[in-house]
Write an enzyme that holds these catalytic residues in place. Structure first.
Site, PDB file in Angstrom:
ATOM      1  N   GLY A   8       0.819  -1.196   0.000  1.00  0.00           N
ATOM      2  CA  GLY A   8       0.000   0.000   0.000  1.00  0.00           C
ATOM      3  C   GLY A   8       0.855   1.248   0.000  1.00  0.00           C
ATOM      4  O   GLY A   8       2.085   1.186   0.083  1.00  0.00           O
ATOM      5  N   ASP A 104      -5.712  -3.741  -4.869  1.00  0.00           N
ATOM      6  CA  ASP A 104      -6.228  -3.943  -3.515  1.00  0.00           C
ATOM      7  C   ASP A 104      -7.737  -4.093  -3.507  1.00  0.00           C
ATOM      8  O   ASP A 104      -8.296  -4.897  -2.738  1.00  0.00           O
ATOM      9  CB  ASP A 104      -5.795  -2.795  -2.601  1.00  0.00           C
ATOM     10  CG  ASP A 104      -6.210  -1.418  -3.125  1.00  0.00           C
ATOM     11  OD1 ASP A 104      -6.453  -1.275  -4.344  1.00  0.00           O
ATOM     12  OD2 ASP A 104      -6.281  -0.479  -2.302  1.00  0.00           O
TER      13      ASP A 104
END
Length: 251
Positions: A8, A104
């Site tokens: 991330g 994601d």
């Protein structure tokens, strides 16, 4: 043993998985400017003395992908597979341009469908807070993207001269009596109210009942504890999705 990596914008979380279960995990700062040795040194702490059969990566930070790839190959001898809409996902992606859908979001949706069924709304609360909506036909309809709690607080502190960053702890108050408490309320409590309000609006557009609500991400536990909706909190949802995508594609 499978090495699953969730890269991330703020943190990278890597996990060793066996038969769909997370055995152990390791978290470190993404640091977009570091070379592959940085990632290799961190990941080595997780995979040392382990035999890795496959590596699968969800990344929303394309500038580090080559460095992650190099680190994984040197550590495991296995070339990683990066999540994209081009692989089998179990989802019928209705995004205008599926290539623009974040890895994601694909992972979280695939994990939620596998574990909780459909229809489902997935909320991922991290650097950004995202909603993903999957209907009863496994169609990924789309969602929304908003600043996450910490991102909001940092933006506020950077733009307002008399406000500073503060530790984001929960408070039962809705009227703050000092600046730090006001920021906490305006960041965390207000974020939970946003979730409740947006969930109401999203659900009102879906002509279906019994919609599962699932949250994941670094702030999920704190935020959902203040929501009026009953939301399942699943900290390993991304890894459930990574393993499901591994299974669907026989990586």
């Amino acid at each position: 043993m499978i090495l699953a990596v969730d890269a991330g914008n703020t943190n990278i979380v890597a996990a060793l998985m066996n038969n769909g279960n997370v055995i152990t995990e390791y978290r470190y700062n993404t640091d977009k400017d570091k070379d592959f040795e940085y990632h290799k040194n961190h990941l080595e702490r997780l995979v040392r003395n382990r035999t890795i059969d496959s590596v699968i990566i969800s990344s929303v930070v394309p500038e580090i992908n080559f460095r992650l790839d190099t680190a994984c190959v040197q550590l495991t001898g296995v070339s990683p597979k990066f999540i994209s809409c081009d692989m089998a996902t179990g989802l019928d992606i209705k995004y205008d341009n599926p290539q623009k859908l974040g890895a994601d979001l694909i992972c979280a949706a695939a994990g939620a469908v596998k574990k909780y069924g459909t229809p489902v709304i997935v909320v991922d609360i991290g650097t950004a807070t995202t909603f993903s909506v999957v209907n009863e036909n496994n169609e990924y309809l789309g969602g929304l993207i908003a600043p996450g709690p910490y991102t909001s607080m940092r933006a506020l502190a950077s733009m307002a001269s008399q406000l500073s960053e503060t530790e984001l702890d929960l408070t039962d108050n809705v009227i703050g009596t000092n600046t730090a408490e006001c920021i906490k309320i305006g960041t965390l409590t207000a974020h939970s109210a946003m979730l409740d309000g947006m969930l109401d609006r999203v659900m009102s557009t879906l002509d279906t009942a019994d919609i599962k609500l699932v949250a994941t991400g670094g702030f999920a536990q704190k935020i959902t504890s203040m929501c009026t909706h009953k939301i399942i909190c699943d900290v390993h949802l991304i890894f459930t999705g990574l393993y499901e995508l591994y299974r669907l594609n026989r990586l």
